[in-house]
Scaffold this active site. Structure first.
Site, PDB file in Angstrom:
ATOM      1  N   GLY A  20      39.107  36.602  48.503  1.00 56.87           N
ATOM      2  CA  GLY A  20      38.037  35.374  47.463  1.00 56.87           C
ATOM      3  C   GLY A  20      36.871  35.158  48.695  1.00 56.87           C
ATOM      4  O   GLY A  20      36.119  35.047  48.750  1.00 56.87           O
ATOM      5  N   GLY A  90      44.937  38.541  54.101  1.00 61.47           N
ATOM      6  CA  GLY A  90      46.290  39.119  53.454  1.00 61.47           C
ATOM      7  C   GLY A  90      46.056  40.578  53.468  1.00 61.47           C
ATOM      8  O   GLY A  90      46.659  41.020  53.438  1.00 61.47           O
ATOM      9  N   ALA A  95      49.044  46.475  51.766  1.00 60.75           N
ATOM     10  CA  ALA A  95      49.272  47.072  51.080  1.00 60.75           C
ATOM     11  C   ALA A  95      48.719  48.539  50.733  1.00 60.75           C
ATOM     12  O   ALA A  95      48.836  49.455  50.072  1.00 60.75           O
ATOM     13  CB  ALA A  95      51.047  47.569  50.559  1.00 60.75           C
ATOM     14  N   VAL A 237      38.371  17.472  53.758  1.00 57.98           N
ATOM     15  CA  VAL A 237      37.268  17.900  52.918  1.00 57.98           C
ATOM     16  C   VAL A 237      36.676  16.024  52.608  1.00 57.98           C
ATOM     17  O   VAL A 237      37.761  16.592  51.690  1.00 57.98           O
ATOM     18  CB  VAL A 237      37.619  18.790  52.411  1.00 57.98           C
ATOM     19  CG1 VAL A 237      36.276  19.222  51.708  1.00 57.98           C
ATOM     20  CG2 VAL A 237      38.167  19.784  53.026  1.00 57.98           C
ATOM     21  N   HIS A 477      52.842  37.951  45.977  1.00 59.43           N
ATOM     22  CA  HIS A 477      51.913  38.058  44.627  1.00 59.43           C
ATOM     23  C   HIS A 477      51.929  36.870  44.015  1.00 59.43           C
ATOM     24  O   HIS A 477      51.581  36.402  42.827  1.00 59.43           O
ATOM     25  CB  HIS A 477      51.985  39.229  43.651  1.00 59.43           C
ATOM     26  CG  HIS A 477      52.031  40.449  44.262  1.00 59.43           C
ATOM     27  ND1 HIS A 477      52.184  41.697  43.963  1.00 59.43           N
ATOM     28  CD2 HIS A 477      50.700  40.716  45.718  1.00 59.43           C
ATOM     29  CE1 HIS A 477      52.175  42.325  44.363  1.00 59.43           C
ATOM     30  NE2 HIS A 477      51.492  42.243  45.495  1.00 59.43           N
ATOM     31  N   GLY A 510      43.884  33.576  44.867  1.00 63.37           N
ATOM     32  CA  GLY A 510      44.278  34.164  43.648  1.00 63.37           C
ATOM     33  C   GLY A 510      45.129  32.679  42.697  1.00 63.37           C
ATOM     34  O   GLY A 510      45.366  32.849  42.265  1.00 63.37           O
TER      35      GLY A 510
END
Ligand code: FAD
Ligand code: SF4
Length: 560
Positions: A20, A90, A95, A237, A477, A510
């Site tokens: 992202g 990641g 993979a 932040v 995941h 994610g």
């Protein structure tokens, strides 16, 4: 004195350089914004990547222990979560499997009905696939052939497929390990060396064939002026000038993530922020900032609907085989054993045997202490009946050449929650703790498939120890926790990834995913980030003065 909006250090600060974050950085700089990326992990290349998983200090990320690798494991009561931590996020350890989510995922979860996903997403998937160089895997190794044979033996051969991978494969009929000028971006990208099928993708590709983000999105972004601050962890932040909704910009504070003592604190100002620190990283940072009063208006839905993709890791070890099961790409093929259950054949490169210490004899049964007894009994029975084979299952050397992990994922909806609280065992500091119903670790049909897989290959089926002992599923995941929804009562961002309660603040990673995909998530995260960035206008097209008012939840753009 010039007004504040002309004094920002950057227009956008992106937190995290994974899928992202890298998409956001490139698309924002292309639109004319001044962009910085803050990344906690290190930069990696062929010279500093580990040769095998025994090189723990270059593989694991635990800087306080002197481990400065790119792979991290976080232990929670409800899941062991594996994730990447590097410039390129990641992508350095992943993979390379790039699969599109089935259409049905857009019909469930809090994002259902908020956009015409089924007609919008294909174009963004196409862009993401092109940028990441997705192509059908042509290295069908022994592990993939065994998966195919098992599919034939279980009546699911029609579902066998070769994965789509983000790897620079050699042209058909030519050998790998050949270096050529940029094959992807008309000469604007770096030169590349083609894949030799060593199976090492998850240890970091030392050949340079893997299409990691530092070879595509991030490479192009840096070339166009994005500044990437490596080993820089964002710790705060907060809105500038006391304007609580962030419409006057933000101050971002950082520390050197790899420093032991001198943390080198720094402050930057920006007009807009993109959180892209992954599901776990963004949740953790937002929990901390909400709790300490920096961003108190973040939705109370933070940490809700965290999904583990309903995964289970099983597999088989085939000692004494003449085949080398580490050959091929890390995930070369997959099968669908029923409508909800998807299994992929996963391997580690020769010599990377350390992960084998987590595997054991396959164990059925209900989760809990009973399953531990079943494991003990199965191990003892196996030891008595097949002592040599049992020894071969547990010996640490040769594991990668002899073993295949079967990654089982389900689209069935199961989710947990993350809370920010003081653990009973260490009440001095708050930390992220998991809660809710446990996601099942034992998927009976996956175990049956593993048994058949071992039988066809002449080996021994395997489970993983944390799943048996702690009833904790392992997942690479982890998704959700800041899900897309129609309101702050149901989620943390809207369908354009704008954070409820703030202006000029986005989440692109994610954490926004609102359903279990049933496939590996990186391509979907990339495609969603492409979509989110497509709503941000060109820098020069936003009238001066209107800049800060523009990113309200109901309106779209931000900054100029
Ligand atoms: C071993 C392994 C294999 C995998 N294989 C696949 C696969 O084949 N296919 C697939 O689709 N997915 C795979 N995944 C999952 C995939 O890596 C993730 O889903 C994906 O990287 C998530 O993307 P993201 O943009 O959410 O964040 P990430 O890519 O995780 O990037 C987030 C970045 O933010 C940084 N960060 C976090 N907190 C801060 C902070 N406070 N300040 C600064 N930086 C911060 C992190 O260091 C990290 O680099 C795999 C994962 C692992 C661990
Ligand atoms: S199989 Fe080996 S050469 Fe090919 S991408 Fe993976 S690590 Fe690189």
């Amino acid at each position: 004195m010039a007004p504040r909006q002309q004094q920002f250090d950057f227009d956008f600060i992106v937190i995290g350089s994974g899928f992202g974050g890298s998409v956001s950085a490139l698309r924002l700089v292309e639109k004319g914004y001044r962009v910085a990326v803050m990344e906690m992990g290190r930069r990696w290349n062929a010279d500093n990547l580990p040769r095998t998983s025994w090189s723990i200090h270059r593989w694991f990320w635990r800087p306080k222990l002197g481990l400065r690798g790119f792979f991290n494991m976080r232990f929670f009561r409800h899941a062991t979560i594996y994730h990447g931590c590097a410039v390129g996020g990641g992508s350095i350890t992943y993979a390379c499997t790039l699969l599109r989510a089935p259409d049905k995922v857009w019909e469930s979860g809090t994002w259902a009905g908020l956009a015409d996903w089924k007609s919008e997403m294909p174009a963004h998937y196409d862009t993401a696939s092109r940028m990441l160089g997705a192509t059908e895997n042509r290295f069908v190794g022994p592990a993939d052939r065994l998966l195919k044979k098992t599919a034939e033996a279980t009546g699911t051969a029609h579902t066998f497929y070769r994965t789509s991978v983000g790897i620079f494969l050699p042209p058909v009929g030519e050998p790998g390990d050949q270096t050529v000028p940029d094959p992807y971006f008309g000469g604007a990208g770096p030169e590349r060396t083609s894949c030799g099928g060593c199976g090492g993708c998850m240890m970091g590709c030392r050949t340079g064939a893997k299409n990691t983000l530092d070879k595509n999105y991030l490479y192009l972004a840096e070339k166009q002026g994005v500044q990437v601050f490596a080993e820089t962890k964002v710790v705060d932040v907060r809105p500038l000038d006391g304007v609580s909704d962030g419409s006057a910009g933000y101050e971002v504070r950082t520390e050197k993530s790899t420093a032991f003592i001198r943390r080198q604190p720094r402050k930057f100002t920006c007009r807009a922020v993109v959180f892209a620190a992954s599901s776990l990283g963004t949740m953790e940072l937002l929990f901390r900032l909400k709790d300490k009063g920096s961003l108190p208006a973040i939705s109370a839905r933070l940490g809700k609907r965290v999904r583990t993709n309903s995964e289970s890791l099983i597999g088989a070890r085939i000692p004494g085989s003449t085949d080398d099961y580490s050959q091929g790409t890390a995930i070369g093929s997959g099968v669908y054993i029923d409508d909800h259950t998807h299994i992929e054949a996963v391997r580690y490169p020769s010599g990377s045997d350390a992960i084998g210490l987590l595997t054991t004899i396959l164990t059925d049964g209900q989760p809990g202490p009973q399953r531990v007894w079943i494991w003990l009994r199965s191990a003892l029975v196996s030891l008595v009946r097949h002592p040599i084979q049992t020894f071969q299952l547990y010996k640490p050397w040769g594991w990668a050449k002899e073993a295949v992990i079967l990654l089982c994922m389900q689209t069935l909806d199961g989710h947990i929650e993350m809370h920010w609280e003081r653990p009973w065992f260490w009440p001095f500091r708050k930390r992220m703790m998991s809660a809710g119903e446990k996601v099942p670790t034992y998927i009976p049909q996956a175990n049956e498939f593993a048994k058949k897989f071992a039988e066809v290959g002449g080996g021994i089926p395997m489970s993983t120890l944390p799943e048996i002992f702690f009833n904790v599923p392992g997942t690479a995941h982890c998704i959700g926790g800041c899900v897309i929804a129609d309101s702050p009562e149901r989620g943390v961002v809207d369908e354009r990834h704008r954070v409820f309660g703030y202006r000029n603040m986005y989440i692109c990673d994610g954490s926004v995913l609102a359903a279990n995909l049933g496939v590996n998530p990186s391509l979907t995260i990339t495609a969603l980030a492409e979509r989110a960035m497509s709503f941000i206008p060109q820098a020069e097209s936003v009238p001066k003065g209107a800049a800060n008012a523009a990113a309200e939840p109901a309106a779209s753009p931000c900054v100029a």
